[in-house]
Design a protein around this motif. Sequence first.
Motif, PDB file in Angstrom:
ATOM      1  N   TYR A 151      43.042  68.105 -87.203  1.00 47.97           N
ATOM      2  CA  TYR A 151      42.501  66.979 -86.940  1.00 47.97           C
ATOM      3  C   TYR A 151      42.407  66.310 -88.086  1.00 47.97           C
ATOM      4  N   ASP A 152      42.558  65.152 -88.565  1.00 56.93           N
ATOM      5  CA  ASP A 152      42.187  63.805 -89.064  1.00 56.93           C
ATOM      6  C   ASP A 152      40.898  63.147 -88.759  1.00 56.93           C
ATOM      7  N   VAL A 153      40.083  63.256 -88.848  1.00 55.14           N
ATOM      8  CA  VAL A 153      38.855  62.487 -89.012  1.00 55.14           C
ATOM      9  C   VAL A 153      38.247  61.634 -90.103  1.00 55.14           C
ATOM     10  N   ALA A 154      38.062  60.498 -90.277  1.00 56.19           N
ATOM     11  CA  ALA A 154      37.670  60.079 -91.132  1.00 56.19           C
ATOM     12  C   ALA A 154      36.003  59.797 -91.131  1.00 56.19           C
ATOM     13  N   VAL A 155      35.458  59.223 -92.474  1.00 57.29           N
ATOM     14  CA  VAL A 155      33.848  59.385 -91.944  1.00 57.29           C
ATOM     15  C   VAL A 155      33.640  58.203 -92.137  1.00 57.29           C
ATOM     16  N   PRO A 156      32.421  57.113 -92.164  1.00 59.99           N
ATOM     17  CA  PRO A 156      32.603  56.232 -92.628  1.00 59.99           C
ATOM     18  C   PRO A 156      31.898  56.311 -94.303  1.00 59.99           C
ATOM     19  N   PRO A 157      31.358  55.481 -95.221  1.00 61.26           N
ATOM     20  CA  PRO A 157      31.231  56.010 -96.882  1.00 61.26           C
ATOM     21  C   PRO A 157      29.539  55.355 -95.992  1.00 61.26           C
ATOM     22  N   ASP A 158      29.507  54.576 -95.255  1.00 63.07           N
ATOM     23  CA  ASP A 158      27.081  54.997 -94.817  1.00 63.07           C
ATOM     24  C   ASP A 158      27.468  56.032 -93.540  1.00 63.07           C
ATOM     25  N   HIS A 159      28.008  56.889 -93.348  1.00 62.15           N
ATOM     26  CA  HIS A 159      27.181  57.655 -91.823  1.00 62.15           C
ATOM     27  C   HIS A 159      25.898  58.091 -92.252  1.00 62.15           C
ATOM     28  N   PRO A 160      25.601  58.056 -91.647  1.00 57.42           N
ATOM     29  CA  PRO A 160      23.508  58.998 -91.826  1.00 57.42           C
ATOM     30  C   PRO A 160      24.368  60.084 -92.352  1.00 57.42           C
ATOM     31  N   LEU A 161      22.794  60.763 -92.893  1.00 55.91           N
ATOM     32  CA  LEU A 161      23.145  62.053 -93.467  1.00 55.91           C
ATOM     33  C   LEU A 161      22.504  63.102 -92.173  1.00 55.91           C
ATOM     34  N   GLY A 162      22.350  63.758 -92.895  1.00 56.61           N
ATOM     35  CA  GLY A 162      21.658  64.655 -91.318  1.00 56.61           C
ATOM     36  C   GLY A 162      23.371  66.100 -90.903  1.00 56.61           C
ATOM     37  N   LEU A 163      22.688  66.906 -89.699  1.00 57.93           N
ATOM     38  CA  LEU A 163      22.726  68.254 -89.007  1.00 57.93           C
ATOM     39  C   LEU A 163      23.448  67.070 -88.120  1.00 57.93           C
ATOM     40  N   HIS A 164      25.295  68.104 -87.617  1.00 60.76           N
ATOM     41  CA  HIS A 164      26.057  68.096 -86.763  1.00 60.76           C
ATOM     42  C   HIS A 164      26.675  69.254 -86.317  1.00 60.76           C
ATOM     43  N   TRP A 165      27.036  68.753 -85.455  1.00 60.49           N
ATOM     44  CA  TRP A 165      27.477  70.094 -85.321  1.00 60.49           C
ATOM     45  C   TRP A 165      29.568  69.685 -84.547  1.00 60.49           C
ATOM     46  N   TYR A 166      29.465  71.240 -84.401  1.00 54.60           N
ATOM     47  CA  TYR A 166      30.760  71.146 -83.674  1.00 54.60           C
ATOM     48  C   TYR A 166      31.150  72.175 -82.587  1.00 54.60           C
ATOM     49  N   HIS A 167      32.131  72.193 -81.873  1.00 55.40           N
ATOM     50  CA  HIS A 167      32.458  72.555 -80.530  1.00 55.40           C
ATOM     51  C   HIS A 167      33.531  72.725 -79.969  1.00 55.40           C
ATOM     52  N   ALA A 168      33.693  73.584 -79.038  1.00 55.67           N
ATOM     53  CA  ALA A 168      34.969  73.286 -77.631  1.00 55.67           C
ATOM     54  C   ALA A 168      34.743  72.677 -77.307  1.00 55.67           C
ATOM     55  N   HIS A 169      35.447  71.951 -76.214  1.00 56.19           N
ATOM     56  CA  HIS A 169      34.754  70.789 -75.240  1.00 56.19           C
ATOM     57  C   HIS A 169      36.104  70.340 -74.141  1.00 56.19           C
ATOM     58  N   VAL A 170      36.845  71.269 -73.654  1.00 56.37           N
ATOM     59  CA  VAL A 170      37.612  71.034 -72.245  1.00 56.37           C
ATOM     60  C   VAL A 170      36.980  70.887 -71.365  1.00 56.37           C
ATOM     61  N   HIS A 171      37.244  70.192 -70.878  1.00 57.95           N
ATOM     62  CA  HIS A 171      36.140  70.383 -69.863  1.00 57.95           C
ATOM     63  C   HIS A 171      36.889  71.636 -68.897  1.00 57.95           C
ATOM     64  N   HIS A 172      35.883  71.801 -68.080  1.00 56.12           N
ATOM     65  CA  HIS A 172      36.095  73.180 -67.105  1.00 56.12           C
ATOM     66  C   HIS A 172      36.047  74.806 -67.870  1.00 56.12           C
ATOM     67  N   TYR A 173      36.206  74.389 -69.320  1.00 54.47           N
ATOM     68  CA  TYR A 173      36.092  75.491 -70.644  1.00 54.47           C
ATOM     69  C   TYR A 173      35.224  76.079 -70.818  1.00 54.47           C
ATOM     70  N   VAL A 174      33.879  75.116 -71.099  1.00 56.30           N
ATOM     71  CA  VAL A 174      33.279  74.592 -72.152  1.00 56.30           C
ATOM     72  C   VAL A 174      32.374  75.328 -72.026  1.00 56.30           C
ATOM     73  N   ASP A 175      31.444  75.699 -70.877  1.00 59.90           N
ATOM     74  CA  ASP A 175      30.322  76.514 -70.946  1.00 59.90           C
ATOM     75  C   ASP A 175      31.009  78.404 -71.794  1.00 59.90           C
ATOM     76  N   ASP A 176      31.705  78.825 -71.284  1.00 63.72           N
ATOM     77  CA  ASP A 176      32.522  79.777 -71.613  1.00 63.72           C
ATOM     78  C   ASP A 176      33.533  80.187 -73.268  1.00 63.72           C
ATOM     79  N   GLN A 177      33.561  79.553 -73.190  1.00 67.66           N
ATOM     80  CA  GLN A 177      33.845  78.910 -75.201  1.00 67.66           C
ATOM     81  C   GLN A 177      33.058  78.886 -76.051  1.00 67.66           C
ATOM     82  N   ILE A 178      31.875  77.512 -75.876  1.00 65.53           N
ATOM     83  CA  ILE A 178      30.424  77.775 -76.354  1.00 65.53           C
ATOM     84  C   ILE A 178      29.697  79.046 -76.428  1.00 65.53           C
ATOM     85  N   GLY A 179      29.825  79.361 -75.123  1.00 60.08           N
ATOM     86  CA  GLY A 179      29.429  80.658 -74.666  1.00 60.08           C
ATOM     87  C   GLY A 179      29.689  82.296 -75.439  1.00 60.08           C
TER      88      GLY A 179
END
Length: 546
Positions: A151-179
């Motif tokens: 992955y190559d994700v550019a975060v803007p210099p003015d991006h809000p500060l705080g809490l975020h998260w990352y997780h799997a997100h392929v449709h039909h598989y999301v529940d099993d994988q996050i779970g």
Amino acid sequence: MIRSRLASGLGGAAALAAMLLSGALPARSAGPAPARVQATQAIDDLPNPPELRSKDGVLRATLRIRPAEITVRGRKVRANVVNGGYLAPTLRIRPGDTIQVKAVNEIGPSQVNITRPQPTNIHFHGMDVSPRRPNGDNVFLRINPGRDLRYDVAVPPDHPLGLHWYHAHVHHYVDDQIGSGISGMLIVDGTFETQYPELAKLRRRVMVLKDFTFPGFKDGDARAKSLNGLADPPIRARPGEFQVWQLGNLGADAFFDMQLDGHKVWLLERDGNLLAKPVRLDHVFLPPGARATIVVEAGKAGRYAFRHRKVDTGPAGDPNPAVQLGTFIVEGEPRHARRFLKRLNEGPARPGLIRPSAAEIAELKVDRTRYVDFSESADGNTFFINKKTYRDDRIDTLTRVGQVERWIVRNFTQEYHVFHLHQTEFLIKRFSGDPDETLGGGLRDVVNIPYAKNGKPGFAEIIIPFTNPIIAGDFVYHCHLVQHEDAGMMANIRVMPRRTAAEQVWDKLRDVAGLDLPSLWPTSTAEAGTFADLDSPICRSGETVE
């Protein structure tokens, strides 16, 4: 509630029962625990998850997703997780950084949810970043079994500060994988140094809340809840000590409504967006996907229950019984730190730097109103947005950078649903549920939508500013009870770039002069066509990403 599992191979287990605790009574165990459980949880204080930090403006790391033997609530089980642990590493970055993580898909058979290899990907939930970059925050990417993607994700210099998260997100598989455990915290650092400098050296606890289904789980059972993977761990403080707790519901389908009696709690931030001023509260409600930063002032010495309160998710919803999440142990020499109260009473030190601003969004002129209706089939196995189940080749909503929209999200079902929109935040204007859920105002990226009562749908009226040019592209909105998303409750949105000067002149000719000219940009989803009709670098379902 899904009354029968749609994805094959779901395993799970009956959730562990827990006692209902109330008040500031001394915390007690939820029942006699086997010796092996006690042994695996012999810790003196709640540990934070492991961390990966950016260096010189880049976060470089490998996230290897594969089966491993893990321990959840003191029980050993084999599940698909990130880097061998149920607690995936917390990613810590700064505004202006680049996230360069390699996701390696080695998903395979396990005891929980997954019985064979599956495609996967990574979504950076809550981040105001581009969905268009080929290897960016693009939920349409699929990393096939045995493959990897950097992955190559550019975060803007003015991006809000705080809490975020990352997780799997392929449709039909999301529940099993996050779970299974494929999720972790992502923190854009700088909140305290910039806005609460007096609190910058306080102890910070990263508290990951998840739900889990052990082998033997049946539909209708309560999911097992854990705090950093543990069952009732000790959380230590001295009398009068201030601590920062960074809470995230990073699970698949359960709600957390947390209470710590006998101590003062201030809410500073929700979903990666600072409040204009801290708010005192007595409980913190987090639907799936939600985050909150709180400051806790420990009171008198003693042992107290940090507990999840029972949540009524509706007649058709899953059970969310009360459970003790941890034991707050206050002992030792008192701390005299009342100086922190001045900052908490005054609020952020540099409020002008908080962008986007909830107050400014509230004053924006609304260009369009839309209705987003959640419904489901009578058997509870198929879920709809505006009477449609999800298709990855259909554009459901079309808008333009610079537009401000009012969405009225309505729930016509007999269970909770949780609205989430990718790439940007929104302001809640009206809400039919418990006012405590919107306490403090501010911006969100998830909101619980109450279930229908007396023939009237629950609703949330939200204002969405599609004003940040970086979000131009294709992404999704959906229910973040991800078993509902997997079963159809998701839709695609396209945000067109801001109109050029030529387009504005052309449109003026059409509208003012009344000339019968075609629009230079599609004004409806019918004009936009389907994803397959358009020249786009985005990889769609079924395409392999290497």
